[in-house]
Scaffold this motif. Structure first.
Motif, PDB file in Angstrom:
ATOM      1  N   LYS A 198     -71.085  14.091  10.091  1.00 11.87           N
ATOM      2  CA  LYS A 198     -69.727  14.645  10.077  1.00 11.87           C
ATOM      3  C   LYS A 198     -68.699  13.731  10.755  1.00 11.87           C
ATOM      4  CE  LYS A 198     -71.313  19.445   9.880  1.00 11.87           C
ATOM      5  NZ  LYS A 198     -71.330  20.774  10.564  1.00 11.87           N
ATOM      6  N   GLY A 199     -69.122  12.581  11.247  1.00 15.74           N
ATOM      7  CA  GLY A 199     -68.183  11.623  11.835  1.00 15.74           C
ATOM      8  C   GLY A 199     -67.463  12.137  13.055  1.00 15.74           C
ATOM      9  N   GLU A 200     -68.167  12.842  13.927  1.00 15.28           N
ATOM     10  CA  GLU A 200     -67.487  13.490  15.051  1.00 15.28           C
ATOM     11  C   GLU A 200     -67.668  12.787  16.387  1.00 15.28           C
ATOM     12  OE1 GLU A 200     -69.556  17.333  15.979  1.00 15.28           O
ATOM     13  OE2 GLU A 200     -70.869  16.694  14.342  1.00 15.28           O
ATOM     14  N   TYR A 201     -68.426  11.683  16.432  1.00 17.78           N
ATOM     15  CA  TYR A 201     -68.771  11.079  17.722  1.00 17.78           C
ATOM     16  C   TYR A 201     -68.069   9.738  17.933  1.00 17.78           C
ATOM     17  CZ  TYR A 201     -72.413  14.600  17.709  1.00 17.78           C
ATOM     18  OH  TYR A 201     -73.081  15.796  17.664  1.00 17.78           O
ATOM     19  N   HIS A 202     -67.547   9.580  19.157  1.00 18.27           N
ATOM     20  CA  HIS A 202     -67.004   8.298  19.612  1.00 18.27           C
ATOM     21  C   HIS A 202     -68.025   7.683  20.574  1.00 18.27           C
ATOM     22  CE1 HIS A 202     -63.534  10.922  18.769  1.00 18.27           C
ATOM     23  NE2 HIS A 202     -62.813   9.846  18.536  1.00 18.27           N
ATOM     24  N   TRP A 203     -68.371   6.402  20.353  1.00 20.33           N
ATOM     25  CA  TRP A 203     -69.270   5.781  21.334  1.00 20.33           C
ATOM     26  C   TRP A 203     -68.508   5.508  22.635  1.00 20.33           C
ATOM     27  CZ3 TRP A 203     -67.801   1.244  23.379  1.00 20.33           C
ATOM     28  CH2 TRP A 203     -67.185   0.264  22.619  1.00 20.33           C
ATOM     29  N   PRO A 204     -69.251   5.394  23.744  1.00 17.20           N
ATOM     30  CA  PRO A 204     -70.706   5.410  23.855  1.00 17.20           C
ATOM     31  C   PRO A 204     -71.312   6.813  23.768  1.00 17.20           C
ATOM     32  CG  PRO A 204     -69.714   5.085  26.027  1.00 17.20           C
ATOM     33  CD  PRO A 204     -68.592   5.039  25.035  1.00 17.20           C
ATOM     34  N   VAL A 205     -72.468   6.851  23.104  1.00 15.91           N
ATOM     35  CA  VAL A 205     -73.294   8.064  23.037  1.00 15.91           C
ATOM     36  C   VAL A 205     -74.663   7.646  23.565  1.00 15.91           C
ATOM     37  CG1 VAL A 205     -74.115   9.949  21.586  1.00 15.91           C
ATOM     38  CG2 VAL A 205     -72.019   8.741  20.958  1.00 15.91           C
ATOM     39  N   PRO A 206     -74.864   7.679  24.881  1.00 14.94           N
ATOM     40  CA  PRO A 206     -76.014   7.019  25.491  1.00 14.94           C
ATOM     41  C   PRO A 206     -77.355   7.720  25.301  1.00 14.94           C
ATOM     42  CG  PRO A 206     -74.683   8.100  27.171  1.00 14.94           C
ATOM     43  CD  PRO A 206     -73.916   8.208  25.886  1.00 14.94           C
ATOM     44  N   GLU A 207     -77.333   8.986  24.877  1.00 25.37           N
ATOM     45  CA  GLU A 207     -78.614   9.698  24.744  1.00 25.37           C
ATOM     46  C   GLU A 207     -78.453  10.836  23.740  1.00 25.37           C
ATOM     47  OE1 GLU A 207     -79.123  10.792  28.761  1.00 25.37           O
ATOM     48  OE2 GLU A 207     -77.664  12.427  28.711  1.00 25.37           O
ATOM     49  N   ALA A 208     -79.568  11.285  23.206  1.00 21.73           N
ATOM     50  CA  ALA A 208     -79.558  12.400  22.253  1.00 21.73           C
ATOM     51  C   ALA A 208     -78.953  13.633  22.915  1.00 21.73           C
ATOM     52  CB  ALA A 208     -80.972  12.690  21.777  1.00 21.73           C
ATOM     53  N   GLY A 209     -78.117  14.344  22.185  1.00 22.81           N
ATOM     54  CA  GLY A 209     -77.457  15.525  22.731  1.00 22.81           C
ATOM     55  C   GLY A 209     -76.160  15.236  23.445  1.00 22.81           C
ATOM     56  N   HIS A 210     -75.857  13.971  23.696  1.00 17.02           N
ATOM     57  CA  HIS A 210     -74.600  13.605  24.364  1.00 17.02           C
ATOM     58  C   HIS A 210     -73.425  13.889  23.422  1.00 17.02           C
ATOM     59  CE1 HIS A 210     -71.490  11.057  26.207  1.00 17.02           C
ATOM     60  NE2 HIS A 210     -72.223  11.063  27.306  1.00 17.02           N
ATOM     61  N   PRO A 211     -72.294  14.418  23.945  1.00 15.03           N
ATOM     62  CA  PRO A 211     -71.175  14.798  23.076  1.00 15.03           C
ATOM     63  C   PRO A 211     -70.296  13.641  22.627  1.00 15.03           C
ATOM     64  CG  PRO A 211     -70.636  15.282  25.356  1.00 15.03           C
ATOM     65  CD  PRO A 211     -72.069  14.818  25.350  1.00 15.03           C
ATOM     66  N   GLY A 212     -70.602  12.423  23.051  1.00 11.79           N
ATOM     67  CA  GLY A 212     -69.735  11.295  22.741  1.00 11.79           C
ATOM     68  C   GLY A 212     -68.653  11.131  23.794  1.00 11.79           C
ATOM     69  N   THR A 213     -67.876  10.038  23.680  1.00  5.76           N
ATOM     70  CA  THR A 213     -66.915   9.681  24.722  1.00  5.76           C
ATOM     71  C   THR A 213     -65.564   9.343  24.095  1.00  5.76           C
ATOM     72  OG1 THR A 213     -68.822   8.697  25.882  1.00  5.76           O
ATOM     73  CG2 THR A 213     -66.633   8.290  26.812  1.00  5.76           C
ATOM     74  N   PRO A 214     -64.766  10.352  23.767  1.00  6.10           N
ATOM     75  CA  PRO A 214     -63.445  10.063  23.179  1.00  6.10           C
ATOM     76  C   PRO A 214     -62.547   9.240  24.104  1.00  6.10           C
ATOM     77  CG  PRO A 214     -64.047  12.357  22.851  1.00  6.10           C
ATOM     78  CD  PRO A 214     -65.045  11.796  23.808  1.00  6.10           C
ATOM     79  N   VAL A 215     -62.609   9.510  25.427  1.00  8.82           N
ATOM     80  CA  VAL A 215     -61.778   8.801  26.402  1.00  8.82           C
ATOM     81  C   VAL A 215     -62.691   7.986  27.313  1.00  8.82           C
ATOM     82  CG1 VAL A 215     -60.106   9.033  28.276  1.00  8.82           C
ATOM     83  CG2 VAL A 215     -60.027  10.625  26.336  1.00  8.82           C
ATOM     84  N   LEU A 216     -62.460   6.677  27.350  1.00 11.76           N
ATOM     85  CA  LEU A 216     -63.248   5.804  28.216  1.00 11.76           C
ATOM     86  C   LEU A 216     -62.718   5.827  29.652  1.00 11.76           C
ATOM     87  CD1 LEU A 216     -63.601   2.600  25.969  1.00 11.76           C
ATOM     88  CD2 LEU A 216     -65.331   4.372  26.377  1.00 11.76           C
ATOM     89  N   HIS A 217     -63.577   5.445  30.595  1.00 14.96           N
ATOM     90  CA  HIS A 217     -63.212   5.176  31.991  1.00 14.96           C
ATOM     91  C   HIS A 217     -62.634   6.405  32.707  1.00 14.96           C
ATOM     92  CE1 HIS A 217     -63.667   1.235  30.273  1.00 14.96           C
ATOM     93  NE2 HIS A 217     -62.489   1.246  29.671  1.00 14.96           N
ATOM     94  N   GLU A 218     -63.131   7.586  32.381  1.00 14.10           N
ATOM     95  CA  GLU A 218     -62.565   8.792  33.003  1.00 14.10           C
ATOM     96  C   GLU A 218     -62.808   8.820  34.509  1.00 14.10           C
ATOM     97  OE1 GLU A 218     -62.304  12.408  29.925  1.00 14.10           O
ATOM     98  OE2 GLU A 218     -64.374  11.806  30.371  1.00 14.10           O
ATOM     99  N   THR A 219     -64.012   8.520  34.939  1.00 17.96           N
ATOM    100  CA  THR A 219     -64.329   8.599  36.372  1.00 17.96           C
ATOM    101  C   THR A 219     -64.730   7.261  36.967  1.00 17.96           C
ATOM    102  OG1 THR A 219     -66.626   9.218  35.865  1.00 17.96           O
ATOM    103  CG2 THR A 219     -65.041  11.011  36.202  1.00 17.96           C
ATOM    104  N   GLU A 220     -65.094   6.288  36.124  1.00 18.77           N
ATOM    105  CA  GLU A 220     -65.509   4.987  36.638  1.00 18.77           C
ATOM    106  C   GLU A 220     -65.425   3.947  35.527  1.00 18.77           C
ATOM    107  OE1 GLU A 220     -69.563   5.176  37.862  1.00 18.77           O
ATOM    108  OE2 GLU A 220     -70.313   5.666  35.864  1.00 18.77           O
ATOM    109  N   PHE A 221     -65.375   2.689  35.937  1.00 20.05           N
ATOM    110  CA  PHE A 221     -65.492   1.580  35.003  1.00 20.05           C
ATOM    111  C   PHE A 221     -66.947   1.124  34.964  1.00 20.05           C
ATOM    112  CE2 PHE A 221     -61.061   1.325  36.472  1.00 20.05           C
ATOM    113  CZ  PHE A 221     -60.407   1.371  35.244  1.00 20.05           C
ATOM    114  N   LYS A 222     -67.335   0.549  33.846  1.00 18.45           N
ATOM    115  CA  LYS A 222     -68.736   0.167  33.664  1.00 18.45           C
ATOM    116  C   LYS A 222     -69.206  -0.770  34.779  1.00 18.45           C
ATOM    117  CE  LYS A 222     -71.985  -1.868  30.375  1.00 18.45           C
ATOM    118  NZ  LYS A 222     -72.156  -2.546  29.067  1.00 18.45           N
ATOM    119  N   ASN A 223     -68.325  -1.706  35.195  1.00 17.46           N
ATOM    120  CA  ASN A 223     -68.712  -2.650  36.245  1.00 17.46           C
ATOM    121  C   ASN A 223     -68.323  -2.168  37.641  1.00 17.46           C
ATOM    122  OD1 ASN A 223     -65.977  -2.907  35.966  1.00 17.46           O
ATOM    123  ND2 ASN A 223     -65.936  -5.134  35.937  1.00 17.46           N
ATOM    124  N   GLY A 224     -68.013  -0.876  37.763  1.00 16.62           N
ATOM    125  CA  GLY A 224     -67.697  -0.292  39.062  1.00 16.62           C
ATOM    126  C   GLY A 224     -66.212  -0.132  39.296  1.00 16.62           C
TER     127      GLY A 224
END
Length: 526
Positions: A366-392
């Motif tokens: 259905k084309g509903e997921y934005h990556w990253p989707v790191p594991e099965a059941g994850h809802p996807g990530t429409p907005v990046l960097h909400e609480t942290e950056f990947k490198n801290g």
């Protein structure tokens, strides 16, 4: 993009720089129009008075190639006026002290002396963006196609980090990608520095992971870019090349060099859906299926992973590109290409890419997921960097202004900048075959300010000769105040108007992206 397309309706301040969005992304641009209708303010920075500028609350007509100067001036004002998000700075970023000391000297008046935008307007833009509750930045190739493209992007990131406009709805830094699946191509590892999922090729752990997948050791070094590949082809140190779905002979800078490189190869194979200027140079042309004849996956500019479904049978001998490439690999004796379907290819990507790990062919139905989707059941990530950056932490970058690779002089006193038009897509491999499109724009033309048409002895609707240090072309003149005085514009899409004979002055030292947006030229009446 850090934020989804739906967020384009949510900012209270929009900063659009180097993007002719209403022509190049006309559907997405409707969301910005809704934001304006809802009361948002919009700042537009562009050398040309594009349609987006007509909608802007504040228009910044900067000189081509001077984006860093403008952005340093804005950063200076944001710091001076106390508009920094101090809590965000302290908890989410690093390098701020050095950066703030650096921008202290770059006043709006200094910026005006380089970019030509009045200092008062630079101050206003900075104050609006800095004070915004939800400030969002949008940019496209007008930012990246420079020798300082990386500096331009990092300068925008600095504004985001200063103000904390990231990780929330209606904020973010949002590059609008130039093609529908360019994001997906990068995700799959079609980048010299990365394996699929943006995993660096120089990391021994990644090397071991993909050695296990491929059954072959992969060198711990970056691959080469297309720029270097063409140089090696011209030197005859590269013997063969496979080009898939790109009209390189028209879209690349310094077209004469490009054609020389391609014809210097011992063997050139091109996979495409229609004949074009690049297939004409090929030793072998393999016909691919078009989008409506293909099962597959697109990942778009907002990182949304979507299925594309075959609607009609392929024409003639056309086959899907994944199948063609797999067949070439088998005939070269390369194992690991035993795919039965596009589903097999995508599921392999999900098994090796951390940002796709939670997806599979069935889950993207259905084309509903934005990556990253790191594991099965994850809802996807429409907005990046909400609480942290990947490198801290987000890293401030100290950036200085530098001139374009070539600047105007007595021999070439006019700035040329190139781009796309609403009526035609890219090099017209597809749209050039539609009579309706031909009716809308039957030929390429050069946009020249009316005052310059008169001063330079040109004629509106007449032909002119446009020359750079690399060559000359003839092109029809159109008088319009969309172009500022001293700057002209045309697209590169018409193969018979060889605009890219003129371009190719320099490349960004990090990405090797060509400076297609700046080229000094001379105009003469024909």
């Amino acid at each position: 993009m850090s934020n989804p397309l739906s967020d384009m309706e949510k900012p209270d301040v929009i900063f659009a720089i180097g993007t002719n969005m209403t022509e190049c992304h006309p559907v997405a641009a409707t969301r910005l129009k809704r934001a304006l209708r809802n009361g948002a303010k919009m700042i537009v920075a562009d050398p040309r008075r594009i349609p987006l500028a007509e909608m802007a609350d504040l228009y910044l007509p900067l000189r081509v190639g001077s984006d860093v100067a403008l952005l340093l001036g804005m950063a200076h004002v944001i710091a001076r006026e106390g508009l920094i998000d101090q809590e965000f700075l302290e908890t989410r970023t690093t390098g701020s002290e050095q950066f703030l000391a650096h921008v202290a000297e770059f006043t709006p008046e200094w910026a005006e002396s380089i970019c030509g935008v009045p200092a008062a307007d630079i101050e206003q833009a900075a104050k609006w963006y800095g004070a915004a509750e939800r400030g969002a930045i949008y940019y496209t190739l007008g930012i990246t196609e420079h020798i300082c493209g990386v500096d331009n992007v990092q300068s925008l990131c600095n504004l985001v980090l200063m103000t904390g406009n990231i990780g929330r709805p209606g904020t973010g830094i949002n590059p609008m990608r130039g093609q529908n699946n360019i994001q997906g191509a990068g995700d799959c590892g079609a980048i010299p520095a990365n394996f699929p999922g943006f995993q660096p090729v120089t990391d021994p752990a990644n090397q071991a992971k993909f050695e296990k997948l491929y059954g072959k050791k992969v060198d711990l070094e970056r691959g080469i870019t297309k720029v270097r590949a063409l140089e090696r082809a011209a030197e005859k140190t590269m013997k063969a090349m496979l080009i898939v779905g790109e009209n390189t002979a028209v879209s690349d800078p310094d077209r004469k060099h490009c054609e020389h490189a391609l014809t210097s190869l011992d063997h050139l194979v091109v996979i495409d859906i229609f004949p074009n200027e690049t297939t004409a140079l090929a030793d072998v042309v393999l016909p691919a299926t078009a989008w409506g004849e293909t099962d597959g996956v697109y990942t778009n500019t907002e990182r949304r992973v979507q299925r594309v479904r075959q609607a009609v049978p392929p024409q003639g001998e056309a086959r899907p590109e994944w199948w063609i490439i797999a067949q070439i690999a088998k005939r070269c004796g390369i194992p690991g290409f035993e795919y039965e379907s596009a589903k097999d290819v995508f599921n392999e990507l999900c098994s090796v890419s951390p940002i796709y790990r939670g997806l599979d062919w069935d889950r993207i139905d259905k084309g509903e997921y934005h990556w990253p989707v790191p594991e099965a059941g994850h809802p996807g990530t429409p907005v990046l960097h909400e609480t942290e950056f990947k490198n801290g932490r987000g890293v401030f970058t100290v950036v200085g202004y530098r001139d374009p690779a070539e600047v105007v002089d007595d021999d070439y006193p006019v700035w040329l900048t190139t781009g796309r038009r609403l009526q035609n897509y890219h090099t017209r491999t597809m749209t050039g075959r539609a009579s309706g499109i031909d009716y809308l724009q039957p030929e390429e033309f050069l946009e020249v300010h009316p005052d310059n048409v008169t001063a330079w002895g040109l004629e509106d609707g007449g032909m002119c000769r446009m020359s750079s240090s690399r060559g000359s072309i003839e092109i029809r003149v159109r008088a319009t105040d969309k172009s500022p005085r001293g700057t002209v514009f045309c697209s590169f899409g018409f193969g018979d108007v060889r605009v890219n004979d003129l371009t190719g002055s320099g490349y960004d030292p990090v990405t090797e992206t060509a400076e297609l947006k700046v080229c000094p030229v001379r105009l003469e009446r024909v």
